[in-house]
Design a protein around this motif. Structure first.
Motif, short mmCIF file in Angstrom:
data_model
loop_
_atom_site.label_atom_id
_atom_site.label_comp_id
_atom_site.label_asym_id
_atom_site.label_seq_id
_atom_site.Cartn_x
_atom_site.Cartn_y
_atom_site.Cartn_z
N PHE A 87 -3.65 18.66 5.39
CA PHE A 87 -4.39 18.11 5.79
C PHE A 87 -4.99 18.12 7.23
CE2 PHE A 87 -0.08 16.60 7.49
CZ PHE A 87 -0.58 16.40 8.57
N THR A 88 -5.99 17.77 7.60
CA THR A 88 -6.60 17.80 8.94
C THR A 88 -7.07 16.30 9.40
OG1 THR A 88 -7.23 19.95 8.66
CG2 THR A 88 -8.36 18.99 10.65
N VAL A 89 -6.67 15.83 10.52
CA VAL A 89 -6.98 14.73 10.94
C VAL A 89 -7.95 14.64 12.31
CG1 VAL A 89 -5.90 12.77 12.26
CG2 VAL A 89 -4.49 13.73 10.53
N HIS A 90 -9.02 14.05 11.87
CA HIS A 90 -10.07 13.75 13.01
C HIS A 90 -10.31 12.49 13.49
CE1 HIS A 90 -11.70 17.77 11.12
NE2 HIS A 90 -11.03 17.15 9.97
N GLU A 91 -10.51 12.56 14.80
CA GLU A 91 -10.86 11.23 15.39
C GLU A 91 -12.09 10.76 15.08
OE1 GLU A 91 -10.20 12.01 19.77
OE2 GLU A 91 -8.00 11.28 19.68
N VAL A 92 -12.42 9.66 14.92
CA VAL A 92 -13.69 9.10 14.48
C VAL A 92 -14.01 7.71 15.13
CG1 VAL A 92 -13.77 10.33 12.22
CG2 VAL A 92 -12.95 8.09 12.10
N SER A 93 -15.21 7.34 14.98
CA SER A 93 -15.66 5.93 15.44
C SER A 93 -16.50 5.22 14.60
CB SER A 93 -16.29 6.22 16.82
OG SER A 93 -17.51 6.73 16.89
N ASP A 94 -16.91 5.74 13.51
CA ASP A 94 -17.91 5.44 12.51
C ASP A 94 -17.08 5.58 11.04
OD1 ASP A 94 -19.99 4.77 13.93
OD2 ASP A 94 -20.75 6.89 13.94
N PHE A 95 -17.26 4.32 10.32
CA PHE A 95 -16.44 4.35 9.15
C PHE A 95 -17.26 4.11 8.00
CE2 PHE A 95 -13.73 3.19 12.73
CZ PHE A 95 -12.76 4.29 12.32
N PRO A 96 -17.03 4.60 6.65
CA PRO A 96 -17.89 4.12 5.36
C PRO A 96 -17.49 2.62 4.97
CG PRO A 96 -16.24 5.70 5.03
CD PRO A 96 -16.10 5.59 6.54
N PRO A 97 -18.26 2.23 4.02
CA PRO A 97 -17.91 0.97 3.82
C PRO A 97 -16.38 0.94 3.07
CG PRO A 97 -20.03 1.40 2.82
CD PRO A 97 -19.46 2.68 3.34
N ALA A 98 -15.67 -0.19 3.39
CA ALA A 98 -14.29 -0.43 3.09
C ALA A 98 -14.14 -0.48 1.53
CB ALA A 98 -13.79 -1.70 3.59
N ASN A 99 -13.29 0.30 1.04
CA ASN A 99 -12.82 0.24 -0.35
C ASN A 99 -11.33 0.19 -0.53
OD1 ASN A 99 -11.88 2.74 -0.18
ND2 ASN A 99 -13.62 3.67 -1.64
N VAL A 100 -10.61 -0.12 0.38
CA VAL A 100 -9.19 -0.32 0.48
C VAL A 100 -8.92 -1.54 1.05
CG1 VAL A 100 -6.89 0.53 1.01
CG2 VAL A 100 -8.86 2.27 0.57
N ALA A 101 -8.20 -2.49 0.17
CA ALA A 101 -7.79 -3.65 0.90
C ALA A 101 -6.06 -3.75 1.01
CB ALA A 101 -7.94 -4.78 -0.31
N GLU A 102 -5.39 -2.91 0.60
CA GLU A 102 -4.25 -3.15 0.81
C GLU A 102 -3.63 -2.40 2.15
OE1 GLU A 102 -5.09 -2.20 -3.43
OE2 GLU A 102 -5.70 -1.59 -1.85
N SER A 103 -2.44 -2.88 2.64
CA SER A 103 -1.78 -2.37 3.82
C SER A 103 -1.20 -0.93 3.77
CB SER A 103 -0.93 -3.32 4.27
OG SER A 103 0.21 -3.48 3.40
N VAL A 104 -0.81 -0.38 4.82
CA VAL A 104 -0.34 0.93 4.69
C VAL A 104 0.94 1.02 3.89
CG1 VAL A 104 0.80 2.69 5.97
CG2 VAL A 104 -1.43 1.89 6.64
N GLU A 105 1.71 -0.18 4.10
CA GLU A 105 3.04 -0.30 3.56
C GLU A 105 2.99 -0.57 2.11
OE1 GLU A 105 2.02 -2.15 6.40
OE2 GLU A 105 3.09 -1.22 7.86
N SER A 106 1.89 -1.57 1.75
CA SER A 106 1.79 -1.54 0.28
C SER A 106 1.32 -0.42 -0.69
CB SER A 106 0.64 -2.74 0.07
OG SER A 106 1.31 -4.02 0.61
N LEU A 107 0.55 0.26 0.14
CA LEU A 107 0.03 1.48 -0.43
C LEU A 107 1.24 2.51 -0.80
CD1 LEU A 107 -3.59 2.26 1.43
CD2 LEU A 107 -3.26 1.65 -0.96
N LEU A 108 1.68 2.70 0.28
CA LEU A 108 2.97 3.77 0.17
C LEU A 108 3.84 3.13 -0.79
CD1 LEU A 108 3.13 5.04 3.80
CD2 LEU A 108 1.70 5.82 2.02
#
Length: 120
Positions: A87-108
């Motif tokens: 993976f590569t992590v990039h800092e960003v300030s713009d985001f596409p439309p949300a398609n994830v409703a779950e929390s990190v904990e729930s997803l993992l």
């Protein structure tokens, strides 16, 4: 295992972090980004050429895509890659439309549960 991660690689951009899953797992990465409340885009690649992207806003997953999979299903699919990815992590300030409703904990937790079931 030696950490094969680097920050701002030669010729790369500042605010970037890369590693292989065998050195730094996707689960650890997403937890770290969530705890740090980071605004990032995570570009993920698998050895067979598959690619995925995860956006996290203030540490919360907001958008994920992997091929035809979107949202939580894309995240679950990437969790199943285990050590076959980077993976590569990039800092960003713009985001596409949300398609994830779950929390990190729930997803993992759900992703690991699904992975365990697939092994049984």
């Amino acid at each position: 295992r030696a950490m094969r991660a680097r920050s701002a690689p030669a010729g790369g951009a500042a605010g970037q972090f890369s590693a292989k899953f065998e050195a730094f797992s996707f689960l650890d990465l997403t937890q770290m980004l969530a705890n740090g409340m980071k605004n990032v885009r995570v570009d993920i690649r698998r050895g067979n050429g598959e690619e995925a992207t995860l956006f996290m806003e203030r540490g919360r997953p907001v958008h994920a895509v992997c091929g035809s999979l979107v949202g939580a299903k894309a995240v679950y699919y990437v969790i199943a890659w285990e050590e076959d990815g980077e993976f590569t992590v990039h800092e960003v300030s713009d985001f596409p439309p949300a398609n994830v409703a779950e929390s990190v904990e729930s997803l993992l937790m759900e992703g690991v549960r699904l992975l365990d079931e697939s092994r049984a």
